[in-house]
Design a protein around this motif. Structure first.
Motif, PDB file in Angstrom:
ATOM      1  N   GLY A  32      38.010  45.952  39.738  1.00 51.01           N
ATOM      2  CA  GLY A  32      38.505  47.329  39.762  1.00 51.01           C
ATOM      3  C   GLY A  32      39.494  47.576  38.633  1.00 51.01           C
ATOM      4  O   GLY A  32      39.452  48.600  37.949  1.00 51.01           O
ATOM      5  N   ALA A  33      40.398  46.609  38.439  1.00 52.85           N
ATOM      6  CA  ALA A  33      41.400  46.758  37.365  1.00 52.85           C
ATOM      7  C   ALA A  33      40.713  46.768  36.001  1.00 52.85           C
ATOM      8  O   ALA A  33      41.040  47.576  35.121  1.00 52.85           O
ATOM      9  N   MET A  34      39.734  45.883  35.842  1.00 52.72           N
ATOM     10  CA  MET A  34      39.046  45.803  34.546  1.00 52.72           C
ATOM     11  C   MET A  34      38.203  47.056  34.309  1.00 52.72           C
ATOM     12  O   MET A  34      38.094  47.534  33.177  1.00 52.72           O
ATOM     13  N   LEU A  35      37.634  47.579  35.405  1.00 53.61           N
ATOM     14  CA  LEU A  35      36.868  48.831  35.282  1.00 53.61           C
ATOM     15  C   LEU A  35      37.787  49.948  34.776  1.00 53.61           C
ATOM     16  O   LEU A  35      37.426  50.706  33.875  1.00 53.61           O
ATOM     17  N   THR A  36      38.994  50.009  35.361  1.00 56.07           N
ATOM     18  CA  THR A  36      39.942  51.050  34.947  1.00 56.07           C
ATOM     19  C   THR A  36      40.332  50.879  33.480  1.00 56.07           C
ATOM     20  O   THR A  36      40.372  51.847  32.717  1.00 56.07           O
ATOM     21  N   VAL A  37      40.594  49.634  33.097  1.00 52.64           N
ATOM     22  CA  VAL A  37      41.004  49.365  31.707  1.00 52.64           C
ATOM     23  C   VAL A  37      39.906  49.802  30.732  1.00 52.64           C
ATOM     24  O   VAL A  37      40.146  50.570  29.793  1.00 52.64           O
ATOM     25  N   ALA A 247      46.703  49.403  28.902  1.00 49.23           N
ATOM     26  CA  ALA A 247      46.217  49.278  30.289  1.00 49.23           C
ATOM     27  C   ALA A 247      46.041  47.812  30.676  1.00 49.23           C
ATOM     28  O   ALA A 247      46.185  47.456  31.840  1.00 49.23           O
ATOM     29  N   TRP A 248      45.753  46.964  29.687  1.00 47.31           N
ATOM     30  CA  TRP A 248      45.551  45.542  30.008  1.00 47.31           C
ATOM     31  C   TRP A 248      46.828  44.897  30.557  1.00 47.31           C
ATOM     32  O   TRP A 248      46.774  43.971  31.349  1.00 47.31           O
ATOM     33  N   VAL A 249      47.983  45.417  30.150  1.00 46.93           N
ATOM     34  CA  VAL A 249      49.249  44.879  30.666  1.00 46.93           C
ATOM     35  C   VAL A 249      49.347  45.197  32.162  1.00 46.93           C
ATOM     36  O   VAL A 249      49.666  44.323  32.979  1.00 46.93           O
ATOM     37  N   ALA A 250      49.030  46.457  32.504  1.00 45.82           N
ATOM     38  CA  ALA A 250      49.069  46.864  33.913  1.00 45.82           C
ATOM     39  C   ALA A 250      48.078  46.038  34.719  1.00 45.82           C
ATOM     40  O   ALA A 250      48.370  45.627  35.846  1.00 45.82           O
ATOM     41  N   CYS A 251      46.931  45.777  34.124  1.00 49.70           N
ATOM     42  CA  CYS A 251      45.893  44.979  34.805  1.00 49.70           C
ATOM     43  C   CYS A 251      46.437  43.583  35.110  1.00 49.70           C
ATOM     44  O   CYS A 251      46.337  43.093  36.235  1.00 49.70           O
ATOM     45  N   VAL A 297      34.164  36.375  36.461  1.00 51.35           N
ATOM     46  CA  VAL A 297      33.198  37.104  37.292  1.00 51.35           C
ATOM     47  C   VAL A 297      33.636  38.565  37.474  1.00 51.35           C
ATOM     48  O   VAL A 297      32.917  39.508  37.110  1.00 51.35           O
ATOM     49  N   GLY A 298      34.854  38.734  38.004  1.00 52.25           N
ATOM     50  CA  GLY A 298      35.354  40.099  38.274  1.00 52.25           C
ATOM     51  C   GLY A 298      35.524  40.900  37.003  1.00 52.25           C
ATOM     52  O   GLY A 298      35.203  42.090  36.955  1.00 52.25           O
ATOM     53  N   GLY A 299      36.038  40.233  35.972  1.00 51.05           N
ATOM     54  CA  GLY A 299      36.262  40.917  34.700  1.00 51.05           C
ATOM     55  C   GLY A 299      34.960  41.385  34.082  1.00 51.05           C
ATOM     56  O   GLY A 299      34.856  42.522  33.595  1.00 51.05           O
ATOM     57  N   ALA A 300      33.958  40.522  34.125  1.00 51.38           N
ATOM     58  CA  ALA A 300      32.665  40.893  33.525  1.00 51.38           C
ATOM     59  C   ALA A 300      32.034  42.066  34.283  1.00 51.38           C
ATOM     60  O   ALA A 300      31.567  43.033  33.667  1.00 51.38           O
ATOM     61  N   ILE A 301      32.085  41.984  35.613  1.00 48.67           N
ATOM     62  CA  ILE A 301      31.508  43.078  36.418  1.00 48.67           C
ATOM     63  C   ILE A 301      32.251  44.380  36.136  1.00 48.67           C
ATOM     64  O   ILE A 301      31.649  45.425  35.870  1.00 48.67           O
ATOM     65  N   GLY A 302      33.593  44.315  36.191  1.00 49.45           N
ATOM     66  CA  GLY A 302      34.409  45.515  35.991  1.00 49.45           C
ATOM     67  C   GLY A 302      34.224  46.108  34.607  1.00 49.45           C
ATOM     68  O   GLY A 302      34.066  47.319  34.451  1.00 49.45           O
ATOM     69  N   ALA A 303      34.232  45.234  33.599  1.00 48.49           N
ATOM     70  CA  ALA A 303      34.121  45.725  32.218  1.00 48.49           C
ATOM     71  C   ALA A 303      32.758  46.383  31.997  1.00 48.49           C
ATOM     72  O   ALA A 303      32.653  47.457  31.391  1.00 48.49           O
ATOM     73  N   LEU A 331      39.221  41.769  26.930  1.00 51.26           N
ATOM     74  CA  LEU A 331      39.620  40.413  26.540  1.00 51.26           C
ATOM     75  C   LEU A 331      41.134  40.251  26.664  1.00 51.26           C
ATOM     76  O   LEU A 331      41.617  39.237  27.176  1.00 51.26           O
ATOM     77  N   CYS A 332      41.861  41.265  26.212  1.00 54.37           N
ATOM     78  CA  CYS A 332      43.335  41.231  26.330  1.00 54.37           C
ATOM     79  C   CYS A 332      43.727  41.121  27.797  1.00 54.37           C
ATOM     80  O   CYS A 332      44.576  40.304  28.168  1.00 54.37           O
ATOM     81  N   ALA A 333      43.098  41.961  28.626  1.00 56.00           N
ATOM     82  CA  ALA A 333      43.430  41.963  30.058  1.00 56.00           C
ATOM     83  C   ALA A 333      43.121  40.597  30.669  1.00 56.00           C
ATOM     84  O   ALA A 333      43.910  40.053  31.441  1.00 56.00           O
ATOM     85  N   GLY A 334      41.958  40.042  30.313  1.00 55.17           N
ATOM     86  CA  GLY A 334      41.551  38.742  30.862  1.00 55.17           C
ATOM     87  C   GLY A 334      42.510  37.639  30.456  1.00 55.17           C
ATOM     88  O   GLY A 334      42.968  36.859  31.296  1.00 55.17           O
ATOM     89  N   CYS A 335      42.834  37.589  29.166  1.00 57.99           N
ATOM     90  CA  CYS A 335      43.721  36.526  28.670  1.00 57.99           C
ATOM     91  C   CYS A 335      45.117  36.658  29.284  1.00 57.99           C
ATOM     92  O   CYS A 335      45.729  35.669  29.688  1.00 57.99           O
TER      93      CYS A 335
END
Lengths: 360, 218
Positions: A32-37, A247-251, A297-303, A331-335
């Protein structure tokens, strides 16, 4: 001897599988967070890209040179056609109004335009070829007079002519949509020179025009074609100052918060590992491996969903501009999330093993 | 391995020590029951013996040698010499019994594939061979505690510390757990058990009673 890293990784993997609900919740939050980002980035980028395309179509890189004291020599204008950074350059010269035999009493403006100008006004959709003499009719005039390609136009007191093309100039030069134009390579003075520069080079192009026309002592006016409020936007600056870029910081912080809440429910488990001799560094490594799985997994789905939903469908996945912006943020959000994840475990791992094992 | 506390002082709150000058000796291969009402510090004594807590003053001795308070040597002793059995479910709930029993050995650098037989043998010793591949959350309380004992003993620890290991079990299961814990250890393994249960304490070689503390003095 202490844990082998490969066994520690397997342990983290099995822990994630052993608590499917917990893992699903974290993956859901992550996605959800990655989708928003990604969606916020994609939506912003698409809006800017669309704006740029719209403004380009409307002639945001077009300039017009006119003479304040009379006619303009055509040669410098035509020479610009071969200049780097110039898409099209062409001339327009107004002729005398004519009266057509099929509409007696109505005067139609005639004129001559160079090939470059015709291409410019139609944004390249009309490509006149040498040796194809004929008249070019503006769209509005063609509609009113019922003219089309190969129609014969019969001016009163002149020879008839064949219509080579009907052109749509509404976006770039609506004034000539009721003109009857003759394509030409002008040698005589013209009224205006129209130039379209490559996207984003209008300012440099205007300077080029100053050099081209200013040196001839002519009293010329050099103006950008469009000066509407919409074009006062600065897309590059807007892109650089967009809030969605952070947004990646918030994520990352959101996932840290969730990880902290979940880690607190795992105090007994952490105590168990510690009582077995697992060091804090090894616990942090396990946290990082677990987070890596969730992010992957979550990041890929969301992105993926973020790009598809905000990008207007699966086609967005093949849009390199949208994709690069979205993936950079993802990528920023994930890292950031993976880097922060051990912090939650570190906070919870502090304190007495005994109280952890008792779940206190 | 003998383990002892020498003149140990410890408290959770500054200037309010739970123990002052506490001496306790657990001889090599002996089993000792720590008894006493709740709040007298049975679990704390175990944590001090297990090097999970550091005394404010005094020393913990293993085979009469003082244990360093921190550092790699301290961590190695904790990892290689001491095993725990707790009252609460001290197993990973979603994992299999075999995974849980393997935990101590994995933490000592073993490879999972190499220790499977050893872990199954330990489970056989506590009567859980058939349940090796079951998830922990599908076991009964008695089975869980026996799995804890198997996890504890599979590492062949030199000291076993058990905090109310039978606290949530009925008498029959309590005896099964005690049989496993005392019967399966090797000869030199010392066992210290904190318990309220006189029947459990009676199975041990020694009983030590902790009394409620009058502030500052026991």
């Amino acid at each position: 001897m202490s844990w082998r890293l490969d066994e520690l990784s397997v342990e983290a993997f099995r822990n994630a599988l052993a608590a499917p609900i917990r893992t699903a919740v974290v993956i859901g939050v992550m996605s959800g967070a990655m989708l928003t980002v990604t969606a916020s980035e994609v939506a912003f980028t698409r809006e800017l890209v669309d704006f740029q395309a719209r403004s380009l179509r409307a002639g945001s890189s077009v300039a017009v040179v006119t003479s304040n004291s009379g006619a303009l020599p055509p040669a410098p204008c035509l020479a610009l056609q071969d200049h780097d950074g110039v898409r099209w350059a062409g001339t327009l010269a107004a002729g005398s109004p004519v009266e057509l035999s099929k509409a007696p009493g109505i005067l139609v403006q005639s004129g001559s335009a160079s090939y470059g100008a015709l291409e410019l006004w139609t944004d390249g959709t009309y490509r006149p070829t040498d040796g194809s003499p004929g008249l070019v009719v503006g769209g509005a005039l063609a509609e009113e007079m019922g003219l089309g390609p190969n129609s014969i136009v019969q001016p009163i007191d002149d020879d008839p002519g064949r219509v080579a093309a009907v052109i749509d100039t509404e976006k770039r030069n609506p004034a000539i949509s009721r003109w009857l134009l003759t394509p030409t390579h002008p040698v005589a003075p013209v009224d205006a020179c129209w130039i379209e520069f490559a996207p984003g080079t209008l300012v440099a192009g205007l300077e080029l025009l100053q050099v081209t026309y200013g040196g001839q002592g002519a009293d010329v006016s050099i103006q950008p074609w469009l000066r509407s409020n919409e074009l006062a936007r600065q897309p590059a600056q807007e892109f650089e100052s967009r809030t969605s870029r952070y947004a990646w910081v918030a994520c990352g912080l959101l996932i840290l918060l969730v990880s902290l809440l979940i880690a607190r429910t795992r105090r007994a488990e952490i105590g168990l590992y510690r009582s077995a001799g697992t060091t804090t560094a090894q616990l942090l490594f396990m946290a990082q491996v677990e987070t890596l799985q969730v992010v992957a997994v979550g990041g890929a789905i969301g992105a993926l969903w973020g790009i598809v939903l905000a990008g207007g469908g699966p086609a967005a996945l093949s849009d390199s501009t949208v994709l690069s912006v979205a993936l950079r943020s993802a990528l920023c959000a994930g890292c950031f999330t993976v880097a922060l994840a051990p912090l939650a475990r570190l906070i919870v791992a502090r304190g007495s093993v005994v109280s952890q094992l008792k779940g206190e | 391995m003998s383990i002892s506390l020498k003149q140990v002082e410890f408290g959770y709150v500054r200037d309010r020590p739970l123990f002052e000058a506490l001496d306790l000796v657990v001889p090599d291969g002996a089993s000792v029951a720590l008894m006493g009402p709740s709040g007298t510090g049975k679990s704390t004594v175990l944590a001090l013996l297990g090097l999970l807590l550091t005394p404010t003053r005094g020393e913990v001795l293993l085979d009469d040698l003082p244990v360093p308070r921190a550092g790699p040597h301290h961590r190695r002793i904790v990892a290689e010499s001491i095993s725990w059995v707790f009252q609460t479910v001290s197993l990973l709930p979603g994992r299999t019994v075999l995974d849980n029993v393997a935990l101590g050995l994995l933490a000592r650098g073993a490879r999972r594939a190499a220790i499977e037989q050893q872990c199954r043998a330990a489970l056989d010793g506590v009567g859980l061979a058939d349940l090796a591949d079951r998830k922990i959350n599908t076991l009964s309380g008695g089975e869980i505690q026996r799995a804890c004992v198997a996890r504890c003993l599979v590492t062949a620890p030199r000291v076993v510390l058990a905090d109310e290991p039978t606290g949530q079990l009925d008498a029959a299961n309590s005896m099964l757990v005690m049989d496993a814990m005392l019967g399966l250890r090797n000869g030199s393994t010392s066992v210290v058990i904190a318990t309220h249960d006189p029947a459990v304490a009676a199975r041990c070689d020694q009983q030590v009673k902790l009394t409620p503390m009058t502030y500052g003095r026991r």
